[in-house]
Design an enzyme around this catalytic site. Structure first.
Site, PDB file in Angstrom:
ATOM      1  N   SER A 404      -7.760  11.888  31.331  1.00 26.03           N
ATOM      2  CA  SER A 404      -7.590  10.460  31.664  1.00 26.03           C
ATOM      3  C   SER A 404      -8.896   9.697  31.545  1.00 26.03           C
ATOM      4  O   SER A 404      -8.900   8.531  31.170  1.00 26.03           O
ATOM      5  CB  SER A 404      -7.140  10.312  33.116  1.00 26.03           C
ATOM      6  N   HIS A 425      -3.371  10.919  25.287  1.00 27.85           N
ATOM      7  CA  HIS A 425      -3.303  10.574  26.718  1.00 27.85           C
ATOM      8  C   HIS A 425      -1.893  10.106  27.067  1.00 27.85           C
ATOM      9  O   HIS A 425      -1.497   8.991  26.753  1.00 27.85           O
ATOM     10  CB  HIS A 425      -4.336   9.479  27.032  1.00 27.85           C
ATOM     11  N   GLU A 437      -1.634   6.975  24.515  1.00 28.69           N
ATOM     12  CA  GLU A 437      -2.928   6.501  23.993  1.00 28.69           C
ATOM     13  C   GLU A 437      -3.482   7.621  23.110  1.00 28.69           C
ATOM     14  O   GLU A 437      -3.609   8.764  23.559  1.00 28.69           O
ATOM     15  CB  GLU A 437      -3.896   6.183  25.128  1.00 28.69           C
ATOM     16  N   ASN A 475      -6.525   2.636  31.709  1.00 29.18           N
ATOM     17  CA  ASN A 475      -7.175   2.930  32.990  1.00 29.18           C
ATOM     18  C   ASN A 475      -8.437   2.099  33.190  1.00 29.18           C
ATOM     19  O   ASN A 475      -8.822   1.806  34.313  1.00 29.18           O
ATOM     20  CB  ASN A 475      -7.478   4.419  33.099  1.00 29.18           C
TER      21      ASN A 475
END
Ligand code: T1G
Ligand code: NAD
Length: 686
Positions: A404, A425, A437, A475
């Site tokens: 992450s 991801h 991702e 994120n």
């Protein structure tokens, strides 16, 4: 675009060929009008079969024409022309008969289809309603209740169900064209069914419309189209055809120009462009026929399930036997859950589970095409895993990490042939969340990157290429959202007020409820790593709550208190006390839903613009897809970047300047000021 007419004795076959999906462009509408006139004048023709070339029947109006003024012939007239033609028309459906395509079929006297076909009116998913009789003819054909479900939900039905509903008259086995001609010969000369427009809608039981309104409103939340579609079906059920058509058209034209429709169209085309980014055009991909997942925890199990759903055999590798059993149990629980929710049958679940081999022996991966690592978020642990994989896997095997926050380049250091490595991801739960991702390193080969995108298509995911930075696209923006939420608390807002404002904006839940669900410790772990890198993440209250071991629902308390067995968040006096202490001496102000939304969403746009400037994302539409498919940003707002552009970037800059002057946000970045001058983010996409 072509429309060709062939004659099979007394049957004329009109074949539409307008790739890629036979959309009803102006030219196609014109050609259909001319076909009706030509065949009406041909005495030898008894019945007309309407069929399409390519992979699908007419998939609707040409959505790319929506931004322009409507050109004649207008679709309602085209459909009326077919319905009132001197010869009966039979629509022969394969692939998808959607939107205007189904409306054309409803203008035909009969509809036949192959069993694999699907039929529906998905217009509400584009923020509009059917505009050529869909809400008027459908209830006249299949009844009000069935029509309400199809029109307000927007999901298509399979041909078998369509036949059961009375939407399709016959299913064709084998060759559709031959079967349709045979059907046409059967009905030739026979009394024709009454045109649908002339039929009445069977009465519904008392309270039906009120019940439907409640149900549609609950599902639609802030999306306008579903309730407008319901109103149009009701109008059609309670008035004559002409008045109902006028009502539908008026509603359609009003919604077509709406912000929600523009936003949903933006998302429609962004989702279709995402799996085939122009920068990878023509790049070959590697075949992926087998896969492995390292780590069978929350993410590993979900990823394994997603791979199984796509039909790939999977090897799950864990640390030891006990962990292997836990991993397999996690995967079984996913499929058993899908059976409970009626998504798959027990037989399919058993077949999916049987396709997973669990082991702690990396040796099993010597001939695996793709390996995805999902072990602890620890650099040393991940590196050790890739050291083993690097030695065991085939030179052309694709190696991927699901990290992450860690830098994939650092994880892949020491991997032989690093060009076969990239970040993939996934989002939790990985077998449900559509977003993927894709994070290449400097060394990642173009065909390996392209293979990542091909895998996304195989898994039915929405892929977005993300550059390497802390948190990639999603994120990284989430960090700003969390910091902004804390700034609001220290200037007079409460967790409940912030969460309520974000739900009112259209998010499924607010930032504090979301943290309590996911766990405050995840972000604390990430902030610790950030401080080690010399950064200064802003989370004064969250830090205090973690020190009090308030990690959220899993510890019975986080930003809110929770009663055992009840997941409903309750305002917490303990948290309010911490907030009051941290807020002491800071300027306080009154917040309302709009000002809270601005203080959360606009800094999100600002950070997203930096991401665009740094080419961590290549297109603003990609950022919109990340936020919609990974973080629940409301689809009908088009994503944060579309929302900001639609609202006016100059105004966005002005609000951010004010928030910054009050110390409540970062000032607008240079890229955002430039985009505001240009009026769009496209100035930043080089
Ligand atoms: N108009 C224009 N282009 C369209 C299109 C459409 N309706 N549908 C698809 N495309 C393009 C798409 O952008 C892509 O282009 C290519 O076709 C392949 O699409 C009056 C007003 C039919 C199930 O909502 O659901 O009718 O990226 O990758 O996975 O009441 O496309 O290759 O350049 O999705 O095989 C209602 C929308 C319109 C159906 C095929 N119809 N389309 O899926 O291919 S509103 C829809 C789909 C309406 C009337 C109202 C799917 C599909 P490119 P794809 P696919
Ligand atoms: P988790 O703790 O639930 O699972 C990790 C699993 O890895 C455990 O079962 C553990 O036994 C196994 N493992 C550890 N070392 C191993 C080794 N050497 N060989 C084989 N297996 C080993 O963690 P998670 O939440 O599934 O996260 C896994 C990765 O996915 C992390 O990098 C995380 O950052 C990332 N991620 C997590 C989420 C999320 O929401 N949880 C979302 C996206 C990405």
């Amino acid at each position: 675009m072509t429309v060709t007419i062939a004659r099979e004795n007394a049957i004329a076959v009109v074949t539409v060929d307008n790739p890629p999906v036979n959309a009803l462009s102006q030219a196609l509408r014109q050609a259909l009008v001319e076909a009706v006139a030509e065949l009406d004048a041909d005495a030898a023709v008894k019945v007309v079969v309407l069929i399409c070339a390519g992979r699908t029947f007419i998939a609707g109006a040409d959505v790319s024409e929506f931004g322009k003024p409507p050109q004649p012939p207008h679709l309602p007239d085209v459909v009326a022309g077919i319905e009132s033609a001197k010869k009966p028309w039979v629509a022969a459906v394969h692939g998808s008969a959607l939107g205007g395509g189904l409306e054309v079929a409803l203008g035909c006297a009969y509809r036949v289809a192959v069993a694999s076909a699907s039929l529906g009116l998905p217009e509400v998913k584009l923020g509009i309603i059917p505009g050529a009789g869909g809400t008027v003819r459908l209830p006249r054909l299949i009844g009000a209740a069935a029509a309400v479900e199809l029109v307000t939900g927007g999901s298509p039905v399979g041909a078998k169900k369509a036949q059961a509903l009375g939407l399709v008259d016959a299913l064709i086995d084998g060759d559709l064209r031959a079967g349709a001609i045979a059907f046409a010969n059967e009905i030739a000369g026979k009394p024709l069914p009454q045109p649908i427009s002339g039929r009445a809608v069977a009465a519904v039981e008392a309270g039906f419309w009120e019940g439907a309104e409640k149900a549609v409103a609950a599902k639609a939340k802030r999306e306008a189209a579903p309730l407008r579609a319901l109103a149009s079906v009701r109008k059609a059920s309670e008035t004559d055809f002409a008045s109902a058509m006028a009502f539908e058209r008026e509603t359609f034209l009003a919604l077509r120009g709406s912000e929600q429709a523009a936003a949903l169209r933006h998302v429609f085309f962004a989702e279709r462009a995402a799996p085939r980014p122009p920068e990878l055009a023509g790049v070959t991909t590697r075949d992926l026929r087998s896969a492995a997942v390292i780590g069978g925890g929350t993410m590993g199990a979900g990823i394994a399930a997603a791979l199984r759903d796509a039909g790939l055999p999977v090897v799950l590798v864990e640390r030891d036997d006990a962990a292997v059993e836990r991993g397999l149990a996690n995967i079984r629980a996913i499929f058993e859950g899908s059976v409970k929710r009626g998504r798959i049958t027990p037989e399919v679940a058993a077949q999916r589970i049987a396709g997973v081999t669990g082991s702690d022996d990396y040796g099993l991966l010597a001939d695996t095409d793709l390996v995805i690592e999902a072990v602890f978020e620890d650099l040393a642990v991940k590196r050790a895993v890739f050291e083993k994989l690097s030695a065991i896997c085939r030179p052309d095997a694709v190696l991927a990490t699901n990290t992450s926050y860690l830098d994939p380049s650092l994880i892949s250091e020491g991997v032989a042939r690093p060009e076969r490595f990239l970040g993939l991801h996934f989002f939790s739960p990985a077998h449900v969340m559509k977003l993927l991702e894709i994070v290449p390193t400097e060394a990642t080969a173009p065909e390996v990157l392209a293979t990542g995108f091909a895998l996304a298509r195989q898994l039915g995911k929405i892929p977005v290429r993300a550059g390497i930075c802390d948190g990639f696209i999603g994120n990284r923006i989430l960090k700003v959202t969390r910091a902004q939420a804390e700034r609001l608390l220290l200037s007079g807002a409460t967790p409940s007020a912030v969460d309520a404002a974000m739900r009112a904006f259209g998010l499924p839940m607010g930032p504090f409820e979301a943290q309590d669900l996911g766990g405050l410790d995840i972000a604390a772990f990430q902030r610790k790593a950030a401080r080690a890198r010399g950064e200064t993440p802003f989370a004064p209250v969250a830090e205090r709550l973690c020190a009090m071991e308030r990690f959220g629902q899993k510890t019975g308390g986080g930003w809110y208190d929770y009663v055992p067995g009840d997941r409903a968040p309750k305002p917490s006096e303990a948290v309010a006390a911490v907030i009051a202490e941290e807020a002491a001496g800071r300027p306080q102000q009154a917040w309302n839903e709009a000002s809270i939304a601005d203080a959360i969403i606009l800094p999100m746009v600002n950070e997203a613009t930096r991401i665009l400037e740094e080419r961590v994302a290549l297109r603003s539409a990609d950022i919109d897809l990340v936020k919609i498919h990974g973080y629940g940003f409301p689809r009908w707002r088009g994503g944060p970047m579309h929302y900001a552009e639609a609202r006016g970037l100059a105004g966005v800059v002005a609000v951010l300047d004010r928030l910054a002057s009050e110390g409540l946000a970062e000032p607008p970045c240079g890229g955002l000021r430039r985009a505001a001058e240009a009026g769009s983010f496209s100035v930043l996409a080089k």
